[in-house]
Design an enzyme around this catalytic site. Structure first.
Site, mmCIF file in Angstrom:
data_model
loop_
_atom_site.group_PDB
_atom_site.id
_atom_site.type_symbol
_atom_site.label_atom_id
_atom_site.label_comp_id
_atom_site.label_asym_id
_atom_site.label_seq_id
_atom_site.Cartn_x
_atom_site.Cartn_y
_atom_site.Cartn_z
ATOM 1 N N MET A 146 -3.023 -6.744 -7.587
ATOM 2 C CA MET A 146 -2.341 -7.806 -8.324
ATOM 3 C C MET A 146 -3.335 -8.783 -8.965
ATOM 4 O O MET A 146 -3.183 -9.993 -8.869
ATOM 5 C CB MET A 146 -1.384 -8.554 -7.392
ATOM 6 C CG MET A 146 -0.424 -7.644 -6.644
ATOM 7 S SD MET A 146 0.365 -6.426 -7.715
ATOM 8 C CE MET A 146 1.818 -7.322 -8.166
ATOM 9 N N ARG A 147 -4.327 -8.239 -9.626
ATOM 10 C CA ARG A 147 -5.373 -9.094 -10.174
ATOM 11 C C ARG A 147 -5.854 -8.469 -11.487
ATOM 12 O O ARG A 147 -5.989 -7.246 -11.576
ATOM 13 C CB ARG A 147 -6.519 -9.116 -9.158
ATOM 14 C CG ARG A 147 -7.431 -10.307 -9.227
ATOM 15 C CD ARG A 147 -8.304 -10.338 -7.991
ATOM 16 N NE ARG A 147 -7.578 -10.793 -6.817
ATOM 17 C CZ ARG A 147 -7.418 -12.056 -6.461
ATOM 18 N NH1 ARG A 147 -7.973 -13.013 -7.159
ATOM 19 N NH2 ARG A 147 -6.719 -12.378 -5.388
ATOM 20 N N HIS A 157 1.987 1.094 -13.217
ATOM 21 C CA HIS A 157 2.835 -0.056 -13.533
ATOM 22 C C HIS A 157 4.299 0.376 -13.445
ATOM 23 O O HIS A 157 4.666 1.434 -13.962
ATOM 24 C CB HIS A 157 2.520 -0.566 -14.948
ATOM 25 C CG HIS A 157 3.330 -1.776 -15.298
ATOM 26 N ND1 HIS A 157 3.045 -3.028 -14.805
ATOM 27 C CD2 HIS A 157 4.446 -1.910 -16.062
ATOM 28 C CE1 HIS A 157 3.947 -3.890 -15.256
ATOM 29 N NE2 HIS A 157 4.801 -3.242 -16.018
ATOM 30 N N LYS A 167 -6.912 -13.563 -10.895
ATOM 31 C CA LYS A 167 -8.142 -13.030 -11.510
ATOM 32 C C LYS A 167 -9.287 -13.190 -10.513
ATOM 33 O O LYS A 167 -9.158 -13.906 -9.512
ATOM 34 C CB LYS A 167 -8.449 -13.758 -12.819
ATOM 35 C CG LYS A 167 -8.713 -15.247 -12.639
ATOM 36 C CD LYS A 167 -9.112 -15.910 -13.936
ATOM 37 C CE LYS A 167 -9.497 -17.358 -13.682
ATOM 38 N NZ LYS A 167 -9.943 -18.088 -14.846
ATOM 39 N N GLY A 185 0.788 -1.239 0.000
ATOM 40 C CA GLY A 185 0.000 0.000 0.000
ATOM 41 C C GLY A 185 0.811 1.275 0.000
ATOM 42 O O GLY A 185 0.316 2.333 0.392
ATOM 43 N N SER A 186 2.063 1.215 -0.482
ATOM 44 C CA SER A 186 2.851 2.453 -0.465
ATOM 45 C C SER A 186 2.294 3.484 -1.446
ATOM 46 O O SER A 186 2.363 4.687 -1.183
ATOM 47 C CB SER A 186 4.324 2.170 -0.748
ATOM 48 O OG SER A 186 4.514 1.745 -2.076
ATOM 49 N N ASN A 187 1.729 3.036 -2.559
ATOM 50 C CA ASN A 187 1.101 4.002 -3.486
ATOM 51 C C ASN A 187 -0.162 4.593 -2.883
ATOM 52 O O ASN A 187 -0.414 5.797 -3.015
ATOM 53 C CB ASN A 187 0.807 3.330 -4.824
ATOM 54 C CG ASN A 187 2.044 3.238 -5.688
ATOM 55 O OD1 ASN A 187 2.510 4.234 -6.223
ATOM 56 N ND2 ASN A 187 2.611 2.040 -5.784
HETATM 57 C C1 GRF Z 1 3.885 -1.088 -7.339
HETATM 58 O O1 GRF Z 1 5.203 -1.174 -7.792
HETATM 59 C C2 GRF Z 1 2.910 -0.993 -8.491
HETATM 60 O O2 GRF Z 1 3.443 -0.361 -9.608
HETATM 61 C C3 GRF Z 1 2.679 -2.449 -8.824
HETATM 62 O O3 GRF Z 1 2.664 -3.096 -7.567
HETATM 63 C C4 GRF Z 1 3.453 -2.366 -6.634
HETATM 64 C C5 GRF Z 1 2.584 -2.121 -5.449
HETATM 65 O O4 GRF Z 1 3.207 -1.509 -4.395
HETATM 66 N N1 GRF Z 1 1.481 -2.591 -9.611
HETATM 67 P P1 GRF Z 1 2.389 -0.860 -3.197
HETATM 68 O O5 GRF Z 1 1.395 -1.901 -2.670
HETATM 69 O O6 GRF Z 1 1.689 0.359 -3.703
HETATM 70 O O7 GRF Z 1 3.432 -0.541 -2.159
#
Ligand code: GRF
Length: 190
Positions: free
Chosen positions: A92-93, A111, A65, A11-13
């Site tokens: 991741m799906r 991505h 999926k 969840g860093s994003n």
């Molecule tokens: C990120 O590198 C994003 O680009 C990819 O999965 C990773 C997720 O990281 N799709 P986080 O969970 O946001 O830390």
């Protein structure tokens, strides 16, 4: 603009987006919920920390999926939250018809590569192994082609001789944390 954050893990994003919101840097976007397909995702803990509702929703029995039934449950849940933009922030799906139809041209993904190079799993590892002199990240619209939708923005990250996979990875993640909130803010004022 009512935004839902979908994720599977760290969840860093999502955290970067919630921080941007706290700092008044997310334009007219409001984060209305965090939705995880993994009940153990650290991302779920961001909910109480940032005062945003956070939910685990069952994706069905598959790893990468949804089951069609559960994808409809996700679509209906997001519709019931009156979501305007779905942000895949480390989700991741693969997203298919039930969600794509419910949110036509309203789903974006981040991505960790300079698409169209290195789509799919492990974009950073693929970039590193290809021995190219730069990598980066891309935010794009989500379509039925994995990592294939129109680009909304990219940040390039150079690969220095002194880089290790770890330092290169950190630089790409740092770029993601700048790019994704920026694109959400831009979309919110269109
Ligand atoms: C990120 O590198 C994003 O680009 C990819 O999965 C990773 C997720 O990281 N799709 P986080 O969970 O946001 O830390």
């Amino acid at each position: 603009m009512r935004v839902a954050l979908l994720g599977s893990g760290r969840g860093s994003n999502a955290k970067a987006i919630l921080r941007a919101k706290q700092n008044g840097q997310l334009g007219r976007a409001d984060i209305v919920g965090i939705f995880c397909d993994n009940p153990h995702a650290p991302m779920l803990k961001l909910g109480p920390r940032f005062g945003v509702p956070a939910f685990f929703l069952d994706p069905g029995p598959f790893k990468t999926k949804f089951s069609p039934e559960q994808e409809s449950v996700w679509a209906n849940t997001l519709l019931s939250h009156q979501v305007d933009l779905v942000v895949l922030a480390g989700f991741m799906r693969v997203v298919k018809t039930p969600l794509l139809n419910a949110f036509k041209n309203k789903i974006i993904n981040i991505h960790p590569s300079l698409l169209p190079l290195f789509p799919g799993l492990d974009g950073i590892g693929q970039t590193w192994r290809a021995d190219v002199n730069e990598g980066g990240c891309t935010v794009h619209w989500v379509t039925d082609e994995v990592d294939g939708g129109q680009h909304l923005g990219q940040i390039r990250v150079s690969r220095e001789n002194s880089d290790t996979l770890e330092t290169f990875t950190e630089k790409i993640h740092a770029a993601e944390h700048v790019l994704l909130p920026k694109i959400i803010a831009e979309l919110s004022v269109l």
